[in-house]
Design a protein around this motif. Structure first.
Motif: not given
Lengths: 464, 464
Positions: A111-126
């Motif tokens: 989750p150290n990376t899963a959380v970051a990846q989910a965050y950046y995708n959310m920020k870009e409207g994914i």
């Protein structure tokens, strides 16, 4: 004597450490097999811009978004333990420490990376992320990350795992993900396999193809990846940054750091910050970094350092890495997370320049180490980190012989609560050692060169 | 805002808190059904002297042996969390905190007493402990405790669980315990059952009989118990003592504390130290204590407060407690740890004097609460503590209606990694609510009075 060091959550790192500017030599580029020139292939169509930027960033320190840090605080900082009872059992003068990532809700470092990846995708409207999973740790972690940032998550789970490991599937579903056995009828790639072989047990290669196709064919959907890529390893450096602080609290510094490698994300997450100390002249010791792999999947210790695809279906560009061949078929060993034919390009560089040592163990040796750990420290480790544990134990035994009071640190990157079948097989004598045959690697490399006769030319241009 | 409070391991409590001198009225004695007079039955033959002394001690503070504290440090102090995301989802002005005991290696609060019991037995030269287990949490904890103090451990596991929950068995075996499906051919009690019914699925009552007989018939062997007894609840007070310190760090004090009750050990472990604050005039608030049970096993909310046996086979003396009848047959609900017909005598006193409130929920309501918790906080709770969680959520919803900013504390006494089958059943709509019928309790009480026609005379002499 302290058993463990806990840090306050204010000490969750505020920045990730990026090794790219400090590598001993530049990272070779990805190669587009069509043009034979550097190219990132489909990456821009399945990753958000922030991730693509991190993938090639030359910034040494990259800020962790506050929203990501706040999620990290659900389990971070993770504890650093001294394995006092293990030391006693080994009668070693060495001090053995371990950083324990199994305290995250999905039970590993993922989750150290899963959380970051989910965050950046959310920020870009994914709206949705897809991914593949075999053993289930990565799928669980991405399901968890997506849940916390309101994204949907679709996981293509290798069908044989889907059938044999229902509890990992249930965990992902409890986190709100939809989980399909792969090959599925949800994608053209899956349907093609099912037409040809309705009883296909699936493979990680097929599942990757399905997850990527799903992302490519849906506007609001991206793909999440669990290891190998630079940005993934970068996100994992919270492990090493915390471990350094915790060693400081103890007034210690490691002589040797051991960890397992599949794609290389947990190991890199721990060692990169210590490597930075070394190259920047801040390290009080000439710390050794020992990467441990199974003899059943000896990507570095037996694989060739060349260009190869990251997936069986050859959707990815050619990646500069040690490889067993992209058509590698994993033998049935229990360390599911370590059965990947290649490794992270950064780790390939570090291994080729001897900044990282490598060693391989068979699964019997590894479970013997795990059993000793369970009987002394109590925590049941997953089979994957038990590889790093085995190397730490061997180092401690050498110290017993030499009388050296070395400080050994290893990464316990996940617990084994979902691996009890493996322990049952081990305890009842059903496990077998397995050594991957060298001829198989040679044959795979021949097939690769038949596919790309120009491979060595490209290799000599960019690698070494 | 802090997500969690971690204490340094130096703050692992040095003493347990004993409620006996502070009870609102004296604890009624056990009754020997042969003599109808106070008597402890077989207890001196299966427990070490130190434990027997703790069972009746009137000392308010009992020192924790340093060797036990050192083992506690493998996972203690456990974290206290603020459920920020759960609060947001509920839109409540209340603050919700939870103490998380799932971080222990066996995954629950049970080792708090298992480790102490193993230690005292080891000190008195005992070589082996026996016990029974149904769901497997207690058996895992005792196996863990015995392993760390070099004792052998024999667990009689209810046969149907042994078959259906192999991973709990493997966990105990990984800790070095021998696990037998009960009824077994290892004891006279087991053989008798097998002669009569070779296909018996077993029951906790049978398993208790086997474990006790094994201990009674082997000189070097004692018996370990997971709940109900005073000394077990005493050992669990490390939970509440740490929680109090952690609340202090936050400058908070709970208005309401919620926890689940099976035998009552986790709930008592949390509330006793807060109860002490109250009776000693140190509490800044008139804290409410809410004990939560399943409607399928409503020992306090529907059971009678009288004298009954602790086990189906009637090996124990008569225990003063709320009971559904010692021949209670547990319905197939998923909170395996809460399917006990009676409760701890101390808890019966506190409930009868209204110091503790009680409430019952059905398992659908409980899993609904668990799902909300998973989707907000990420941790997958066991079905047992999800009962306390449900009560905390209901309190927070009431606060939303009244606008009160109450401080709510609940105990998350174990994780649900071994309960994924239950989540699968829940998520796929297979779970049913179940309300234990009042008539069944009345019938059981009639049977009890037929067995012991003098029961009400003894009851009126000692209870109330």
């Amino acid at each position: 004597m302290k058993t463990k060091v806990l840090l306050d959550e204010e000490e969750v790192p505020k920045q990730w450490y990026n090794i790219l500017p400090d590598l001993p030599k530049p990272l070779p580029p990805f190669i587009d097999p069509e043009t034979r020139a550097p190219g990132v292939g489909i990456a821009p169509r399945i990753f958000p811009k922030a991730i693509l930027a991190q993938e090639v960033s030359q910034e040494r320190w990259i800020s962790i978004p506050e929203e990501v840090r706040e999620v990290y605080m659900l389990w971070r900082p993770t504890p650093l333990y001294r394995a006092v009872r293990l030391e006693k059992a080994l009668k070693t003068p060495a001090k053995i420490y371990y950083k324990y990532e199994g305290v995250s809700p999905p039970g590993s470092h993922k989750p150290n990376t899963a959380v970051a990846q989910a965050y950046y995708n959310m920020k870009e409207g994914i709206q949705r992320l897809t991914t593949e999973t075999g053993a289930g740790q990565w799928g669980s972690a991405l399901a968890f990350g997506c849940m916390l940032f309101g994204l949907k998550c679709t996981v293509y789970m290798v069908k044989v795992s889907y059938m044999q490991k229902p509890y990992r599937r249930v965990m992902m579903e409890a986190y709100g993900a939809e989980v399909y056995p792969s090959p599925s009828d949800k994608t053209e790639a899956g349907r093609k396999i099912l037409r040809e072989n309705p009883d296909s047990p699936g493979s990680l290669g097929i599942a990757i193809s399905e997850a990527i196709e799903d992302a490519l064919t849906h506007e609001d959907t991206n793909y999440g990846i669990g290891s190998v890529f630079n940005h993934v390893l970068l996100h994992q450096t919270v492990i090493g940054l915390e471990a350094k602080k915790q060693m400081e609290v103890l007034g210690e510094y490691p002589d040797v750091i051991c960890g397992c490698i599949g794609g290389g994300s947990s190991f890199s997450g721990l060692i990169w910050p210590f490597y930075y100390d070394k190259v920047s002249g801040k390290a009080p010791k000439n710390t050794r970094f020992v990467a441990v792999e199974p003899t059943a999947c000896p990507s570095i210790t037996m694989g060739e350092y060349t260009y190869d695809h990251g997936d069986t279906a050859r959707l990815t560009p050619l990646v500069p890495m040690h490889t067993l061949g992209h058509d590698y078929i994993p033998p049935p060993i229990h360390a599911g997370g370590l059965r990947y034919h290649g490794i992270a390009p950064t780790l390939s560089v570090l291994a080729s320049t001897k900044h990282v040592e490598t060693v391989a163990y068979n699964q019997i040796e590894v479970f013997d180490a795990a059993r000793l750990f369970i009987r002394t420290e109590g925590i049941i480790p997953a089979p994957e980190p038990s590889h790093g544990l085995k190397a730490a134990i061997d180092e401690a035994i050498r110290c017993k012989e030499t009388g050296e009071e070395k400080v050994i640190l290893f990464l316990l990157c996940g617990h084994g609560y979902f691996d009890m079948q493996a322990y049952d097989d081990y305890l009842s004598g059903k496990l077998m050692p397995y050594e991957y045959p060298r001829e198989k690697v040679e044959e795979a490399m021949k097939r690769l060169r038949k596919l790309y006769p120009w491979l060595d030319e490209v290799k000599s241009r960019y690698i070494q």
